[in-house]
Design an enzyme around this catalytic site. Sequence first.
Site, PDB file in Angstrom:
ATOM      1  N   GLU A  42      54.089 -46.158 -53.896  1.00  0.00           N
ATOM      2  CA  GLU A  42      55.201 -46.020 -54.824  1.00  0.00           C
ATOM      3  C   GLU A  42      54.628 -45.956 -56.239  1.00  0.00           C
ATOM      4  OE1 GLU A  42      58.366 -48.883 -54.112  1.00  0.00           O
ATOM      5  OE2 GLU A  42      58.141 -48.546 -51.963  1.00  0.00           O
ATOM      6  N   LYS A  94      47.296 -46.428 -39.901  1.00  0.00           N
ATOM      7  CA  LYS A  94      48.176 -46.867 -40.979  1.00  0.00           C
ATOM      8  C   LYS A  94      48.198 -48.387 -41.106  1.00  0.00           C
ATOM      9  CE  LYS A  94      51.131 -47.091 -44.164  1.00  0.00           C
ATOM     10  NZ  LYS A  94      52.345 -46.424 -44.507  1.00  0.00           N
ATOM     11  N   LEU A 105      51.388 -42.805 -48.932  1.00  0.00           N
ATOM     12  CA  LEU A 105      51.748 -42.744 -50.355  1.00  0.00           C
ATOM     13  C   LEU A 105      51.979 -44.130 -50.943  1.00  0.00           C
ATOM     14  CD1 LEU A 105      55.032 -43.274 -51.003  1.00  0.00           C
ATOM     15  CD2 LEU A 105      55.230 -41.048 -49.971  1.00  0.00           C
ATOM     16  N   THR A 137      61.169 -49.106 -41.353  1.00  0.00           N
ATOM     17  CA  THR A 137      60.930 -50.049 -40.252  1.00  0.00           C
ATOM     18  C   THR A 137      60.784 -51.430 -40.876  1.00  0.00           C
ATOM     19  OG1 THR A 137      58.570 -49.514 -40.397  1.00  0.00           O
ATOM     20  CG2 THR A 137      59.825 -48.410 -38.669  1.00  0.00           C
ATOM     21  N   GLU A 197      51.964 -41.875 -43.190  1.00  0.00           N
ATOM     22  CA  GLU A 197      52.074 -41.576 -44.610  1.00  0.00           C
ATOM     23  C   GLU A 197      51.344 -42.669 -45.386  1.00  0.00           C
ATOM     24  OE1 GLU A 197      53.591 -38.995 -46.329  1.00  0.00           O
ATOM     25  OE2 GLU A 197      52.422 -40.072 -47.822  1.00  0.00           O
ATOM     26  N   CYS A 201      56.072 -52.803 -47.995  1.00  0.00           N
ATOM     27  CA  CYS A 201      55.071 -52.361 -47.005  1.00  0.00           C
ATOM     28  C   CYS A 201      54.068 -53.438 -46.634  1.00  0.00           C
ATOM     29  CB  CYS A 201      54.348 -51.134 -47.533  1.00  0.00           C
ATOM     30  SG  CYS A 201      55.486 -49.791 -47.885  1.00  0.00           S
TER      31      CYS A 201
HETATM   32  C1  UGA Z   1      51.067 -49.557 -50.004  1.00  0.00           C
HETATM   33  C2  UGA Z   1      49.747 -48.818 -49.743  1.00  0.00           C
HETATM   34  O1  UGA Z   1      48.908 -48.918 -50.890  1.00  0.00           O
HETATM   35  C3  UGA Z   1      50.010 -47.327 -49.448  1.00  0.00           C
HETATM   36  O2  UGA Z   1      48.797 -46.674 -49.145  1.00  0.00           O
HETATM   37  C4  UGA Z   1      50.962 -47.253 -48.265  1.00  0.00           C
HETATM   38  O3  UGA Z   1      51.289 -45.902 -47.949  1.00  0.00           O
HETATM   39  C5  UGA Z   1      52.241 -47.995 -48.593  1.00  0.00           C
HETATM   40  O4  UGA Z   1      51.942 -49.368 -48.884  1.00  0.00           O
HETATM   41  C6  UGA Z   1      53.149 -47.907 -47.392  1.00  0.00           C
HETATM   42  O5  UGA Z   1      52.832 -48.530 -46.361  1.00  0.00           O
HETATM   43  O6  UGA Z   1      54.116 -47.133 -47.408  1.00  0.00           O
HETATM   44  P1  UGA Z   1      52.711 -49.717 -52.120  1.00  0.00           P
HETATM   45  O7  UGA Z   1      53.436 -50.757 -51.324  1.00  0.00           O
HETATM   46  O8  UGA Z   1      53.465 -48.638 -52.800  1.00  0.00           O
HETATM   47  O9  UGA Z   1      51.641 -48.974 -51.174  1.00  0.00           O
HETATM   48  O10 UGA Z   1      51.907 -50.482 -53.264  1.00  0.00           O
HETATM   49  P2  UGA Z   1      50.398 -50.897 -53.574  1.00  0.00           P
HETATM   50  O11 UGA Z   1      49.905 -50.094 -54.697  1.00  0.00           O
HETATM   51  O12 UGA Z   1      49.578 -50.959 -52.332  1.00  0.00           O
HETATM   52  O13 UGA Z   1      50.622 -52.379 -54.099  1.00  0.00           O
HETATM   53  C7  UGA Z   1      51.097 -53.402 -53.218  1.00  0.00           C
HETATM   54  C8  UGA Z   1      51.153 -54.729 -53.912  1.00  0.00           C
HETATM   55  O14 UGA Z   1      49.849 -55.239 -54.133  1.00  0.00           O
HETATM   56  C9  UGA Z   1      51.836 -54.725 -55.285  1.00  0.00           C
HETATM   57  O15 UGA Z   1      52.676 -55.859 -55.363  1.00  0.00           O
HETATM   58  C10 UGA Z   1      50.670 -54.822 -56.253  1.00  0.00           C
HETATM   59  O16 UGA Z   1      51.038 -55.424 -57.462  1.00  0.00           O
HETATM   60  C11 UGA Z   1      49.707 -55.693 -55.464  1.00  0.00           C
HETATM   61  N1  UGA Z   1      48.295 -55.534 -55.854  1.00  0.00           N
HETATM   62  C12 UGA Z   1      47.664 -54.337 -55.723  1.00  0.00           C
HETATM   63  C13 UGA Z   1      47.584 -56.634 -56.325  1.00  0.00           C
HETATM   64  O17 UGA Z   1      48.137 -57.762 -56.458  1.00  0.00           O
HETATM   65  N2  UGA Z   1      46.270 -56.497 -56.653  1.00  0.00           N
HETATM   66  C14 UGA Z   1      45.630 -55.317 -56.524  1.00  0.00           C
HETATM   67  O18 UGA Z   1      44.424 -55.261 -56.834  1.00  0.00           O
HETATM   68  C15 UGA Z   1      46.347 -54.214 -56.057  1.00  0.00           C
END
Ligand code: UGA
Length: 437
Positions: free
Chosen positions: A152, A208, A150, A85, A148, A264
């Site tokens: 990545e 979500k 999860l 989406t 979901e 996301c």
């Molecule tokens: C995110 C959510 O964490 C998941 O729970 C969710 O399922 C997913 O989106 C989704 O909607 O499908 P994701 O996008 O894989 O997961 O990545 P994250 O680990 O959340 O990181 C997102 C961004 O935030 C990255 O660019 C990461 O570098 C950044 N980040 C994360 C920070 O800059 N600081 C932090 O402390 C943590």
Amino acid sequence: MRISVIGCGYLGAVHAACMAKLGHEVVGIDVDDLKIADLSNATAPFYEPGLEALLRDVQDTGRLSFTTDMAAAAGSDVHFICVGTPQKKGENGADMTYVDAALHTLLPYLAPGNIVVGKSTVPVGTAARLAQLVESREPSAHLVWNPEFLREGHALADTLNPDRLVYGVSDGLEDHPAVAVLDDVYAGSLASGTPRLVTDHPTAELVKTAANSFLATKISFINAMAEVCEAAGADVTRLADAIGLDDRIGRKFLHAGIGFGGGCLPKDIRAFMARAGELGADQALTFLREVDAINMRRRTRVVELTRELCGGMLLGKRITVLGAAFKPESDDVRDSPALSIAAQLQLQGAVVTVTDPKALANAARRFPELQYVPDLDAAIANADALLLLTEWQQYRAIDPYEIGAQVSSLRILDGRNVLDAAKWRAAGWTYRGLGRP
Ligand code: UGA
């Protein structure tokens, strides 16, 4: 159980493989024949740790197959909708084209008692709308919203052992017939103690978007603190350590740096604001505009810091960007802050080289004008400045003493605050972090 998974991207391919791992007979369906050809050969069309090994394992059991033909969904008891989406072009709302197309193509194959399970992140109200379509086609079928969560890079573990399972059913009641069916699907996870919540449709959809908005807010909060720390000469990493010890706050997602990206968080907070506006609740989410603005400001700040680091001018400076993916352990460059910064620097006259262990092919498709060099030593040779923008382990482990002779000037900007500043400075480098003195 017999399960179909519609949409085989980051979410669906992992979900299909994990459902087969849990013992179900699964068919993955996608309109993209290249993706299906790869998956049928147990090749993952994107990088996710452990996915190829899992695909091989479950395909050997004969429980997992892939096809472009929706007719293969006939005979499944449960159909998962896992399509994307994305953000609409030129608007903040979510583009529902793929979800709508997936459901419409599936409808003719529904049988009595089937369960259609939505996993995609959607604007609240979608499930009720889709439930009507399902029930008008097959009155004894049900639609459940089962978001979901999860991440990545951790997708397999998050799918097999999630923090929680949320089932959104039409009446929100535990004895809804779809609840027992989903309990069978997730029997393995439930047996290992995963909490499971039954809600109504809109609550499940909102769980979500609320979770992703909270995570985005937490990151922007600490990045706002980084701005204040910079102005006050304080260190945001120590501040985060200290406030994170309060277990009401917690240290996770308090890593200040270049901000969040990916497929996301950025689009989800925007779609959430757009949907709240449609519902007349826009005031409730105006703070997310600030969350978004703080996040985007990080990118401009890094460009400015790089200019300072290079003595006030970017023109002709050779800059090597370490990391292109939006986060480590992924080849996903959707809305990657690292790549967006690299492209900005190039536009301002710097000569930018980008390296990344997994994401260079995707990055080159997105920004063909940048130079991509897979080998780390070749990428940093004669650089005027290094920018660590995606915290892959191999970049965190770089020894400042060892690489000193390879670069042209000893300057590093640590966009994720993961390096030992004292060690780099002791090795003669000019080190800049974000929100650190
Ligand atoms: C995110 C959510 O964490 C998941 O729970 C969710 O399922 C997913 O989106 C989704 O909607 O499908 P994701 O996008 O894989 O997961 O990545 P994250 O680990 O959340 O990181 C997102 C961004 O935030 C990255 O660019 C990461 O570098 C950044 N980040 C994360 C920070 O800059 N600081 C932090 O402390 C943590």
